[in-house]
Scaffold this active site. Structure first.
Site, PDB file in Angstrom:
ATOM      1  N   SER A 142      -0.541   0.798  -0.235  1.00  0.00           N
ATOM      2  CA  SER A 142      -0.141   0.650   0.698  1.00  0.00           C
ATOM      3  C   SER A 142       0.378  -1.293   1.011  1.00  0.00           C
ATOM      4  CB  SER A 142      -1.638   1.160   2.174  1.00  0.00           C
ATOM      5  OG  SER A 142      -0.737   0.461   3.220  1.00  0.00           O
ATOM      6  N   TYR A 155      -8.473  -3.127   6.136  1.00  0.00           N
ATOM      7  CA  TYR A 155      -7.810  -1.305   5.217  1.00  0.00           C
ATOM      8  C   TYR A 155      -6.526  -1.726   4.291  1.00  0.00           C
ATOM      9  CZ  TYR A 155      -5.217   2.528   3.620  1.00  0.00           C
ATOM     10  OH  TYR A 155      -4.119   3.121   3.314  1.00  0.00           O
TER      11      TYR A 155
END
Length: 631
Positions: A142, A155
């Site tokens: 990501s 995250y």
């Protein structure tokens, strides 16, 4: 034409989410033999029910948040076919929380799913791939691992760790026939955010105003990228430039993310979530009156025409009060000293009761122990102090009528008596010729006073001759500007070492799509009740912009209490500013997403320049405002 995946045995984790099931469907259609895993057998059964050739599909229930499950999954996968040709680490879990509120157990849980289990699967399967002389590992990572997106830090950290370690492994395995592909899909409109963990009902946060493409379209792009050469593949160009800019121009990325930060960070327990509130910010000029005469103050002439002693009236506040539930943050600062407003603390209490974040900037001279006690009792989120000198001689010469020693005592009393992190205490330091030598000294002073943050500001607001000639910024980079930039970098390094946050503006113009004030979701309410896009447009008149004489227009949506606030917000003038800046942001982002970013800073700088050139012209007053150019 034979597919890359045809005949290969592929282990896909996270197979039953929106993206995972789309990946599974694509792989099945391309002739792969699939080993699908998820935490729930019923979901796996529902997925497999749509595949006619059941002998090509195996399922394994595994909870990758548990230590040892990844190794068990790898053993089960190998027991089916003897070897796995392709591992796709798609399983992932989100966690939306401020770093300060993130729960240690949830952090460990997240890293187990997003980092440790993928690594364990790789370690378990790589020996078989090496023995077979070929193999491929595909990691869905990501851009959050490269960009400091508020509430997504945990995250992002888990995905960053996976990306860095597997990129290293890619080089190590390069000569052994095993390829590693890390894919950055960007934002995807799927079930990921719905299933994420949260603290204080933090909303999911996309790094752009658009929450991404359809899962099936993204899955097709991932499978195409995964069949190509090893390395890193970015499917979303905007995410790529943000990641590159986070290294080369972190201030530009911070500016781009601040509106998203402001929309998503909210105090817990408020009646309406901040993301649902109509206004991100009200800047309420509680008072234009001031007890000092500072050498660079731009509002000297304005104070010659004060009404009601320069204080906002109770009548005006009562016209604002019904709308507080639709405001995320209220800053009670304008051109004067808020502590001169007799009703200040009552109004702060109203805003706090409505769930608004609150704060104000003060010169600190009126902050007695009694007043400081009220500040502490109110639960103010932040308070700022204007300190433009790190010693008595410099400070007192700039802020006429002030007392450096008294100011330091007042700030120290506040920081020593607060219970917990609030109010967050900040210092505003306006950089001028007569204090530029004290950039590091102000950091040392802030540290000794217990201050949390130092904001380095340019002397950018000018009216007539007031404030003119004090600024150190320039129209282009020069030797002197580079020296100033280096001095500021030195001060910022010192601040990091002392754990003090800093913010700073540029010394040369860098046009932004929209300034920090951002009239798309903010208002400036002047002490006399007039409502404007920002403080600069609220007070028109002669000014200067990068040495050029200009005249600021005066833009007023209406006046309280005569005109209803919502009627002003829906007026043609207010809509014009919202529409203008929404269009600028949209065009800027589209231009960046289409740019040839390359792999070097020159191309990245060119991309920023072309994106700025592509934007439609800003409204009249904004075109000559230092704020829009990050000065």
């Amino acid at each position: 034409m034979t597919s890359f995946y045809s005949g290969k045995t592929i282990l896909l984790t996270g197979a039953t989410g929106d993206l995972g099931s789309a990946l599974a469907d694509g792989l099945y259609q391309q002739g792969a033999t699939l080993i699908l895993t998820s935490r729930t057998q019923s979901k796996l059964d529902a997925l497999v029910a749509g595949y006619p050739e059941k002998d090509r599909v195996k399922t394994v229930v595994a909870d990758l948040s548990l230590t040892g499950e990844a190794e068990r999954l790898a053993d089960a996968a190998c027991s089916f076919t003897g070897n796995v040709d392709v591992l796709i680490n798609n399983a992932g879990l989100g966690y939306f929380a401020l770093m300060e509120e993130a729960d240690p157990e949830k952090i460990r849980h997240l890293f187990e799913v997003n980092t440790f289990s993928p690594l364990a699967l790789i370690h378990a399967l790589v020996p078989g791939m090496i023995e077979a002389g070929s193999g491929r590992i595909v990691n869905i990572v990501s851009s959050a691992g490269r960009v400091p997106i508020p509430t997504v830090g945990v995250y992002g950290g888990s995905k960053s760790a996976l990306a860095v370690m597997t990129n290293t492994m890619r080089l190590e395995l390069e000569t052994k026939g095993v390829d590693i592909v890390n894919i950055y899909p960007g934002t995807v409109n799927d079930s990921f955010e719905r299933n994420a963990m949260r603290e204080n009902d933090r909303p999911g946060l996309c790094p752009t105003d658009d929450c991404g493409g359809a899962a099936r379209d993204t899955a097709g792009e991932i499978l195409d990228a995964a069949s190509g050469g090893p390395g890193e593949v970015w499917l979303e160009r905007l995410g790529k430039w943000m990641a590159l800019a986070a290294i080369a121009w972190p201030a530009a990325v911070d500016n781009r993310l601040r509106p998203l930060r402001n929309r998503t960070i909210s105090p817990p327990g408020i009646e309406k979530p901040k993301k649902d509130r109509l206004w991100r910010l009200w800047q309420v000029e509680s008072s234009l009156a001031c007890n000092l005469k500072c050498i660079m103050c731009p509002w000297v002439d304005e104070r010659r025409h004060l009404t009601a002693r320069g204080h906002m009236s109770e009548e005006i506040w009562q016209a604002l009060r019904p709308w507080l539930g639709d405001v995320a943050s209220v800053d009670f600062t304008g051109g004067g000293e808020p502590l001169m407003q007799p009703r200040l603390f009552d109004w702060i209490g109203d805003a706090r009761d409505a769930g608004c974040e609150t704060g104000f900037l003060s010169n600190g001279m009126l902050l007695s122990e009694k007043i400081a006690g009220k500040v502490l009792d109110l639960g103010l989120n932040w308070i700022g102090f204007s300190i433009d000198g790190a010693d008595a001689a410099t400070y007192n010469a700039i802020r006429k009528g002030a007392d450096f020693d008294r100011l330091c005592r007042n700030i120290r009393y506040l920081t020593e008596n607060r219970m917990g992190p609030y109010p967050h205490v900040r210092v505003n330091f306006v950089i001028m010729k007569n204090n530029i030598h004290q950039l590091s000294d102000i950091i040392y002073l802030a540290d000794s006073l217990g201050v949390d943050q130092v904001n380095f500001k340019q002397c950018d607001v000018i009216r007539g001759d007031h404030g003119k000639g004090f600024g150190l910024f320039a129209s282009k980079e020069s030797r002197q500007v580079k020296q100033l930039q280096n001095a500021l970098k030195k001060a910022n390094r010192l601040a990091r070492r002392l754990d003090i946050a800093t913010t700073a503006f540029s010394f040369v113009p860098e046009e932004q799509p929209v300034c920090d004030q951002d009239p798309r979701d903010s208002l400036f309410i002047r002490y006399d009740g007039s409502v404007s896009p920002c403080v600069n447009l609220a007070v028109g008149g002669p000014s200067s912009f990068l040495g050029e004489s200009v005249v600021f227009p005066r833009v007023v949506y209406g006046r309280l209490p005569e005109t209803d606030l919502m009627a002003m917000w829906e007026s043609d003038a207010a809509r014009f500013y919202r529409r203008s800046f929404s269009q600028r942001v949209r065009v800027h982002d589209v231009a960046l997403s289409r740019a040839d970013l390359g792999h070097d800073l020159i191309k990245l700088r060119e991309a920023f320049g072309k994106a700025a050139d592509a934007m439609p012209e800003a409204p009249e007053g904004c075109r000559k405002c230092h704020y829009l150019y990050d000065i």
